[in-house]
Design a protein around this motif. Sequence first.
Motif, PDB file in Angstrom:
ATOM      1  N   LEU A  33       0.768  -1.357   0.105  1.00 52.53           N
ATOM      2  CA  LEU A  33       0.086   0.032   0.017  1.00 52.53           C
ATOM      3  C   LEU A  33       0.908   1.058   0.081  1.00 52.53           C
ATOM      4  O   LEU A  33       1.810   1.420   0.340  1.00 52.53           O
ATOM      5  N   THR A  34       0.615   2.334  -0.398  1.00 57.57           N
ATOM      6  CA  THR A  34       1.114   3.486  -0.628  1.00 57.57           C
ATOM      7  C   THR A  34       0.203   4.711  -0.195  1.00 57.57           C
ATOM      8  O   THR A  34       1.110   5.945   0.027  1.00 57.57           O
ATOM      9  N   ARG A  35      -1.119   4.531   0.043  1.00 61.04           N
ATOM     10  CA  ARG A  35      -1.790   5.809   0.120  1.00 61.04           C
ATOM     11  C   ARG A  35      -2.889   5.504   1.448  1.00 61.04           C
ATOM     12  O   ARG A  35      -3.926   5.170   1.256  1.00 61.04           O
ATOM     13  N   MET A  36      -2.246   5.885   2.444  1.00 57.46           N
ATOM     14  CA  MET A  36      -3.193   5.344   3.623  1.00 57.46           C
ATOM     15  C   MET A  36      -3.871   6.555   4.124  1.00 57.46           C
ATOM     16  O   MET A  36      -3.216   7.663   4.491  1.00 57.46           O
ATOM     17  N   MET A  37      -4.932   6.278   4.641  1.00 61.63           N
ATOM     18  CA  MET A  37      -5.942   7.481   5.465  1.00 61.63           C
ATOM     19  C   MET A  37      -5.841   7.082   6.896  1.00 61.63           C
ATOM     20  O   MET A  37      -6.304   5.826   7.065  1.00 61.63           O
ATOM     21  N   VAL A  38      -5.608   7.781   7.583  1.00 60.68           N
ATOM     22  CA  VAL A  38      -5.627   7.473   9.177  1.00 60.68           C
ATOM     23  C   VAL A  38      -6.549   7.976   9.897  1.00 60.68           C
ATOM     24  O   VAL A  38      -7.080   9.099   9.719  1.00 60.68           O
ATOM     25  N   LEU A  39      -7.206   7.168  10.651  1.00 61.90           N
ATOM     26  CA  LEU A  39      -8.534   7.343  11.287  1.00 61.90           C
ATOM     27  C   LEU A  39      -8.338   7.476  12.834  1.00 61.90           C
ATOM     28  O   LEU A  39      -7.459   6.721  13.476  1.00 61.90           O
ATOM     29  N   SER A  40      -9.094   8.535  13.479  1.00 67.56           N
ATOM     30  CA  SER A  40      -9.026   8.417  14.841  1.00 67.56           C
ATOM     31  C   SER A  40     -10.285   9.270  15.432  1.00 67.56           C
ATOM     32  O   SER A  40     -10.920   9.721  14.698  1.00 67.56           O
ATOM     33  N   THR A  41     -10.443   9.212  16.613  1.00 67.13           N
ATOM     34  CA  THR A  41     -11.627   9.948  17.199  1.00 67.13           C
ATOM     35  C   THR A  41     -10.890  11.384  17.489  1.00 67.13           C
ATOM     36  O   THR A  41      -9.516  11.470  17.243  1.00 67.13           O
ATOM     37  N   PRO A  42     -11.669  12.646  17.855  1.00 68.79           N
ATOM     38  CA  PRO A  42     -11.204  13.903  17.996  1.00 68.79           C
ATOM     39  C   PRO A  42      -9.992  13.952  19.286  1.00 68.79           C
ATOM     40  O   PRO A  42      -9.096  14.550  19.120  1.00 68.79           O
ATOM     41  N   GLU A  43     -10.317  12.829  20.101  1.00 67.16           N
ATOM     42  CA  GLU A  43      -9.596  12.888  21.464  1.00 67.16           C
ATOM     43  C   GLU A  43      -8.155  12.239  21.162  1.00 67.16           C
ATOM     44  O   GLU A  43      -7.120  12.442  21.734  1.00 67.16           O
ATOM     45  N   GLN A  44      -7.975  11.614  19.945  1.00 66.97           N
ATOM     46  CA  GLN A  44      -6.568  11.039  19.922  1.00 66.97           C
ATOM     47  C   GLN A  44      -6.155  11.407  18.450  1.00 66.97           C
ATOM     48  O   GLN A  44      -5.354  10.705  17.855  1.00 66.97           O
ATOM     49  N   VAL A  45      -6.110  12.781  18.111  1.00 71.18           N
ATOM     50  CA  VAL A  45      -5.453  13.267  16.882  1.00 71.18           C
ATOM     51  C   VAL A  45      -3.976  13.179  17.083  1.00 71.18           C
ATOM     52  O   VAL A  45      -3.255  12.998  16.215  1.00 71.18           O
ATOM     53  N   ALA A  46      -3.580  13.162  18.320  1.00 72.27           N
ATOM     54  CA  ALA A  46      -1.992  13.323  18.574  1.00 72.27           C
ATOM     55  C   ALA A  46      -1.462  11.914  18.112  1.00 72.27           C
ATOM     56  O   ALA A  46      -0.524  11.849  17.567  1.00 72.27           O
ATOM     57  N   LEU A  47      -2.101  10.955  18.557  1.00 74.99           N
ATOM     58  CA  LEU A  47      -1.774   9.419  18.086  1.00 74.99           C
ATOM     59  C   LEU A  47      -1.778   9.443  16.738  1.00 74.99           C
ATOM     60  O   LEU A  47      -0.837   8.693  16.115  1.00 74.99           O
ATOM     61  N   ALA A  48      -2.847   9.921  15.842  1.00 74.46           N
ATOM     62  CA  ALA A  48      -2.770  10.011  14.544  1.00 74.46           C
ATOM     63  C   ALA A  48      -1.711  10.619  13.926  1.00 74.46           C
ATOM     64  O   ALA A  48      -1.171  10.107  12.952  1.00 74.46           O
ATOM     65  N   GLU A  49      -1.347  11.646  14.522  1.00 76.23           N
ATOM     66  CA  GLU A  49      -0.188  12.534  13.804  1.00 76.23           C
ATOM     67  C   GLU A  49       0.953  11.529  13.952  1.00 76.23           C
ATOM     68  O   GLU A  49       1.950  11.622  13.290  1.00 76.23           O
ATOM     69  N   ARG A  50       1.422  10.962  15.007  1.00 77.12           N
ATOM     70  CA  ARG A  50       2.314  10.194  15.297  1.00 77.12           C
ATOM     71  C   ARG A  50       2.275   8.897  14.365  1.00 77.12           C
ATOM     72  O   ARG A  50       3.272   8.696  13.759  1.00 77.12           O
ATOM     73  N   ALA A  51       1.284   8.322  13.856  1.00 76.34           N
ATOM     74  CA  ALA A  51       1.208   7.496  12.979  1.00 76.34           C
ATOM     75  C   ALA A  51       1.596   7.949  11.621  1.00 76.34           C
ATOM     76  O   ALA A  51       2.178   7.179  10.699  1.00 76.34           O
ATOM     77  N   CYS A  52       1.148   9.174  11.186  1.00 79.43           N
ATOM     78  CA  CYS A  52       1.486   9.795  10.133  1.00 79.43           C
ATOM     79  C   CYS A  52       3.004  10.077   9.987  1.00 79.43           C
ATOM     80  O   CYS A  52       3.569   9.734   8.782  1.00 79.43           O
ATOM     81  N   GLU A  53       3.437  10.365  11.099  1.00 76.66           N
ATOM     82  CA  GLU A  53       4.962  10.434  11.069  1.00 76.66           C
ATOM     83  C   GLU A  53       5.713   9.335  10.841  1.00 76.66           C
ATOM     84  O   GLU A  53       6.683   9.230  10.072  1.00 76.66           O
ATOM     85  N   LEU A  54       5.265   8.058  11.320  1.00 79.86           N
ATOM     86  CA  LEU A  54       5.786   6.690  10.976  1.00 79.86           C
ATOM     87  C   LEU A  54       5.550   6.323   9.632  1.00 79.86           C
ATOM     88  O   LEU A  54       6.496   5.769   9.008  1.00 79.86           O
ATOM     89  N   LEU A  55       4.695   6.866   9.096  1.00 77.81           N
ATOM     90  CA  LEU A  55       4.141   6.394   7.637  1.00 77.81           C
ATOM     91  C   LEU A  55       4.785   7.284   6.629  1.00 77.81           C
ATOM     92  O   LEU A  55       5.236   6.716   5.369  1.00 77.81           O
ATOM     93  N   GLY A  56       5.433   8.708   7.112  1.00 75.14           N
ATOM     94  CA  GLY A  56       5.881   9.390   6.133  1.00 75.14           C
ATOM     95  C   GLY A  56       5.072   9.636   4.877  1.00 75.14           C
ATOM     96  O   GLY A  56       3.919  10.025   5.033  1.00 75.14           O
ATOM     97  N   VAL A  57       5.476   9.488   3.543  1.00 75.03           N
ATOM     98  CA  VAL A  57       4.772   9.827   2.310  1.00 75.03           C
ATOM     99  C   VAL A  57       3.512   9.005   2.252  1.00 75.03           C
ATOM    100  O   VAL A  57       2.743   9.224   1.266  1.00 75.03           O
ATOM    101  N   PHE A  63      -8.511  11.308   9.123  1.00 69.54           N
ATOM    102  CA  PHE A  63      -9.856  11.583   9.534  1.00 69.54           C
ATOM    103  C   PHE A  63     -10.283  11.260  10.918  1.00 69.54           C
ATOM    104  O   PHE A  63     -10.232  10.486  11.424  1.00 69.54           O
ATOM    105  N   SER A  64     -10.315  12.544  11.736  1.00 65.88           N
ATOM    106  CA  SER A  64     -10.602  12.452  13.068  1.00 65.88           C
ATOM    107  C   SER A  64     -11.885  12.452  13.629  1.00 65.88           C
ATOM    108  O   SER A  64     -12.148  12.764  14.697  1.00 65.88           O
ATOM    109  N   GLY A  65     -12.977  12.064  12.727  1.00 67.14           N
ATOM    110  CA  GLY A  65     -14.347  12.364  13.269  1.00 67.14           C
ATOM    111  C   GLY A  65     -15.082  10.851  13.881  1.00 67.14           C
ATOM    112  O   GLY A  65     -16.135  10.836  13.624  1.00 67.14           O
ATOM    113  N   ALA A  66     -14.027   9.873  14.159  1.00 66.32           N
ATOM    114  CA  ALA A  66     -14.592   8.703  14.334  1.00 66.32           C
ATOM    115  C   ALA A  66     -15.793   8.819  15.729  1.00 66.32           C
ATOM    116  O   ALA A  66     -15.354   9.689  16.589  1.00 66.32           O
TER     117      ALA A  66
END
Length: 352
Positions: A33-57, A63-66
Amino acid sequence: MLDRFIYQGLPARVLFGRGTITKLSEEVERLGLTRMMVLSTPEQVALAERACELLGVRAVATFSGATMHTPIEVTVRALEAAKACMADGVVALGGGSTIGLGKAIALRTDLPQIVIPTTYAGSEMTPILGETQDDRKTTQRGPRIQPEVVIYDVDLTLTLPPVMSALSGFNAMAHAAEALYASDRNPVVSLMAEEGVRAIYEALPEVLLNPADPNARTTLLYGAWLSACCLGSTSMGLHHKLCHTLGGLFDLPHAQTHAILLPYALTYNAPAIPEALTRLGRAMDAECAIGALIHLEGACGIPLALRDIGMPEEGVERAVEEALANPYNNPRPIEPAPLREILSRAWAGSGV
């Protein structure tokens, strides 16, 4: 039971340990896979951002509206976001709300899912999706719903507050308990269920005393994983039917509802499930499994009545009607009068 049974293993890859979230990019690459969308609740945006850092490009959108109970209107918005960024997979981080959203997207698109749980609820190991629309929660099963990869990282559970840990743990225990008397149970699932309950029951007091203890958290997460496997491999009965009904009708918090209803559902079914209660008692080293559960719930300081989590008293009758309209398979026939009795007791918290 031992001479004839069916066991269907679920096609999920599981990574379990500490610091395993760092393997996220490798798992995405392994899936091609090459194009990932990261999902979270509004309260876990920081964790989603960490995942994005790990995934890079490879991270192309978040989407933080779960939301709890997976409302279909939220799923529609998430689908639009996935289409806009041309996602070829999703990463769901969090508890049942986020995992449910990932499943709902996968059901409609067949996008691969990587799930990173932060609670003990267990949805990540099942091909089951519950969605809400117009005050009604419906469930379905299917291969598209089953996540491809689950990354259990004990470190991500260390900050889950003790009471929420207890509630989530009872949620997991309910999966194992119901699997012990499911019509399609088998010896393999029963072994996992008993071991799952043993691990959760052993770990919860330690987690309450020392929430940052990684050993206790590891045992609890291990038990939750086993319990989730049980839920994914068997059918659901009265307990889950009532939880789904109350969640859809009154938007009650999922884990709290499971925790409160568990001893009442077991009490309703007790005359028909002596073997299951024996196994539960053995797992908890107790003569009376239901009594041991109630004692542990009290020690954990969790809500003990449905009225404490927002259910109106007049809702008992609505819940009875809804549960009877489309009942799940259950070892004891679901009848109005005894069902009304246990729901009234659960509403008041008056005990079994």
